[in-house]
Design an enzyme around this catalytic site. Structure first.
Site, PDB file in Angstrom:
ATOM      1  N   HIS A  38       0.974  -1.221   0.043  1.00  0.00           N
ATOM      2  CA  HIS A  38       0.241  -0.329  -0.352  1.00  0.00           C
ATOM      3  C   HIS A  38       0.729   1.894   0.102  1.00  0.00           C
ATOM      4  O   HIS A  38       0.258   2.313   0.467  1.00  0.00           O
ATOM      5  CB  HIS A  38      -0.666  -0.156   1.513  1.00  0.00           C
ATOM      6  CG  HIS A  38      -1.941  -0.908   1.194  1.00  0.00           C
ATOM      7  ND1 HIS A  38      -3.494  -0.897   0.433  1.00  0.00           N
ATOM      8  CD2 HIS A  38      -2.265  -2.637   1.926  1.00  0.00           C
ATOM      9  CE1 HIS A  38      -4.709  -1.548   0.497  1.00  0.00           C
ATOM     10  NE2 HIS A  38      -3.557  -2.539   0.719  1.00  0.00           N
ATOM     11  N   THR A  39       2.226   1.627  -0.247  1.00  0.00           N
ATOM     12  CA  THR A  39       3.048   2.065  -0.868  1.00  0.00           C
ATOM     13  C   THR A  39       3.004   3.063  -1.873  1.00  0.00           C
ATOM     14  O   THR A  39       3.400   3.903  -2.454  1.00  0.00           O
ATOM     15  CB  THR A  39       4.500   2.304   0.038  1.00  0.00           C
ATOM     16  OG1 THR A  39       4.577   0.706  -1.031  1.00  0.00           O
ATOM     17  CG2 THR A  39       4.714   1.267   1.678  1.00  0.00           C
ATOM     18  N   GLY A 125      -8.062 -13.346  -7.826  1.00  0.00           N
ATOM     19  CA  GLY A 125      -8.555 -13.373  -6.206  1.00  0.00           C
ATOM     20  C   GLY A 125      -7.430 -13.628  -5.498  1.00  0.00           C
ATOM     21  O   GLY A 125      -7.754 -14.139  -4.775  1.00  0.00           O
ATOM     22  N   SER A 129      -1.950  -9.734  -9.154  1.00  0.00           N
ATOM     23  CA  SER A 129      -2.905  -8.510  -9.187  1.00  0.00           C
ATOM     24  C   SER A 129      -2.866  -9.211 -11.151  1.00  0.00           C
ATOM     25  O   SER A 129      -2.458  -9.311 -12.075  1.00  0.00           O
ATOM     26  CB  SER A 129      -1.527  -7.933  -9.920  1.00  0.00           C
ATOM     27  OG  SER A 129      -2.244  -6.752 -10.347  1.00  0.00           O
ATOM     28  N   SER A 130      -3.886 -10.187 -10.948  1.00  0.00           N
ATOM     29  CA  SER A 130      -4.528 -11.180 -12.057  1.00  0.00           C
ATOM     30  C   SER A 130      -4.788 -10.162 -13.044  1.00  0.00           C
ATOM     31  O   SER A 130      -5.168  -9.457 -14.951  1.00  0.00           O
ATOM     32  CB  SER A 130      -5.919 -11.808 -12.139  1.00  0.00           C
ATOM     33  OG  SER A 130      -7.169 -11.549 -12.100  1.00  0.00           O
ATOM     34  N   SER A 131      -6.170  -8.928 -12.771  1.00  0.00           N
ATOM     35  CA  SER A 131      -6.395  -7.411 -13.465  1.00  0.00           C
ATOM     36  C   SER A 131      -5.279  -7.150 -13.912  1.00  0.00           C
ATOM     37  O   SER A 131      -5.289  -6.783 -15.477  1.00  0.00           O
ATOM     38  CB  SER A 131      -6.842  -6.784 -12.452  1.00  0.00           C
ATOM     39  OG  SER A 131      -6.313  -5.719 -11.608  1.00  0.00           O
ATOM     40  N   ASP A 175       1.551  -2.731 -10.070  1.00  0.00           N
ATOM     41  CA  ASP A 175       1.212  -3.667 -10.369  1.00  0.00           C
ATOM     42  C   ASP A 175       1.395  -3.481 -12.384  1.00  0.00           C
ATOM     43  O   ASP A 175       1.580  -4.570 -12.571  1.00  0.00           O
ATOM     44  CB  ASP A 175      -1.098  -4.453 -10.177  1.00  0.00           C
ATOM     45  CG  ASP A 175      -0.475  -4.240  -8.677  1.00  0.00           C
ATOM     46  OD1 ASP A 175       0.001  -4.968  -8.311  1.00  0.00           O
ATOM     47  OD2 ASP A 175      -1.425  -4.464  -8.291  1.00  0.00           O
TER      48      ASP A 175
END
Length: 414
Positions: A38-39, A125, A129-131, A175
């Site tokens: 989360h940086t 999921g 980072s599949s997205s 990502d």
């Protein structure tokens, strides 16, 4: 990879029929974030590595503005016109691809209509980072099919804009940059403010990357993620008022400035800020240790990162904590931490190569005893970023032999 290429091409032909148009096949990898939770959206530093699990897209041009999409793993199909590409309702896997078309059009490119079939083996999921793999594979395929001439930087940023501006997830660039720029046997030390990076070697002869999927994904993950983004912005706004100099992100908050004004912040905001500042320093230390081959220090920093994500950022959950604890008790594990947004998903572990089988079984047995769930786990190697895998000559059709395939040396990482 060859099996996914074959399946992707076959799905394209079965779903959308034969054509005299050339078929392009592109791919992009999933990723683990070794440290730097989360940086990224706080303009900090991160240390991800791409993994040898890839999303493959087989595609070809059309003569109209229709985009036909098919997912082999989900067995779902969708068709849209580029003139009518607005999202409607709940997020769907196809939105990540349509978002790439949308951002390219907004940037002034004219990709045109296409038939695209999606295959591959990036777990959905699982926090890898599949997205981003889907977005970057789509951008790479579209670029090649339409001959847009995109740079690697444009590939990564277009994919990121698809997620942030079209899908609406407030993520940083990590990502998409990892899926684009990574190289084999390396991690990517990425500065999310300057968008510059260095490749840091990973001793792949000594270790494997083990991803353990908890098999759970708690509700409202996207809402919770966006809430963390808002909380960090609240901290930025507070420091901008309190500090003598301008503060535009948590990257601008020094440890001294934080200590001076920490008591003036609401407790939750103080905790979020404390995690981000400490995590940036852990990332820098881990990158240096990895460069020096000091994997024990990297592992210790990963454990500290997980504790901070659990206590200060509050994005862990009981299942993630259990896997991290089970991994940390095994001598063959150098370090373990949650990876991804949290609230479920996966734990990434650095494991001595000769201990992988025993570590997997230890975690599986312990996790099943506590939860009743048999966790999936994936043994991974640090892998290369996105690229065009091959093109199929015009006139090729369903049922042709392999000798009709012409390979192109267009992989971006080569």
């Amino acid at each position: 990879m060859s099996e996914h290429i074959r399946r992707g091409e076959q799905a394209l032909l079965e779903q959308f029929g034969d054509s005299d148009r050339e078929i392009t096949i592109a791919s992009a990898p999933g990723r683990v974030n070794l440290i730097g939770g989360h940086t990224d959206y706080n303009e900090g530093v991160v240390l991800p590595a791409a993994i040898d699990r890839r999303t493959v897209i087989a595609g070809r041009a059309r003569t109209d503005d229709v985009v036909n999409l098919y997912s082999l793993s989900l067995d779902e199909r969708r068709s849209i016109s580029l003139a009518d590409r607005d999202r409607d309702g709940e997020t769907n896997w196809s939105d990540y691809v349509i978002g790439v078309f949308d951002r390219l059009l907004e940037r002034g490119y004219e990709p045109g209509g296409m038939d695209l079939a999606v295959a591959g083996d990036v777990p959905i999921g699982a926090g890898v980072s599949s997205s981003a793999a889907l977005e970057v594979a789509a951008a790479t395929a579209i670029d090649s099919i339409a001959d847009l001439g995109l740079s690697e930087d444009e590939i990564a940023k277009t994919a990121w804009e698809a997620e942030t501006e079209f899908v609406g997830v407030g993520c940083g660039i990590m990502d998409q940059f990892a899926a684009t720029f990574s190289e084999a046997d390396s991690a990517l030390f990425l500065d999310c403010r300057t968008e510059t990076f260095e490749l840091v070697p990973i001793d792949a002869e000594r270790i494997k990357i083990l991803v353990v999927d908890t098999g759970v994904q708690h509700d409202l993950v996207e809402d919770a993620h966006n809430e963390r983004v808002r909380q960090c912005q609240e901290a930025v706004d507070a420091f901008d008022r309190l500090a003598d100099e301008s503060v535009s992100s948590l990257r601008d908050v020094s440890p001294e400035l934080f200590e001076e004004h920490a008591a003036e912040l609401p407790e939750t905001i103080r905790k979020r800020c404390r995690h981000v500042l400490a995590e940036n320093e852990r990332v820098r230390e881990a990158a240096e240790a990895l460069e020096n081959g000091d994997l024990e220090t990297v592992g210790a920093l990963m454990a500290e990162s997980h504790e901070s994500l659990r206590e200060d950022y509050e994005t862990s959950c009981a299942e993630l904590d259990l896997v991290a604890e089970l991994a940390g008790e095994h001598d063959g594990v150098l370090g373990a931490r949650m990876t991804g947004s949290g609230f479920g998903g996966s734990v990434v572990c650095l494991v001595e190569r000769d201990a992988v089988a025993d570590v997997r079984e230890t975690i599986r047995t312990g996790y099943r005893a506590e939860t009743g769930i048999d966790p999936e786990s994936y043994v991974c190697e640090p892998a290369a970023g996105a690229g065009v895998e091959l093109k199929v000559e015009e006139g090729g059709g369903q049922g042709r032999g392999d000798d009709a395939v012409t390979l192109e040396a267009e992989t971006r990482s080569e």
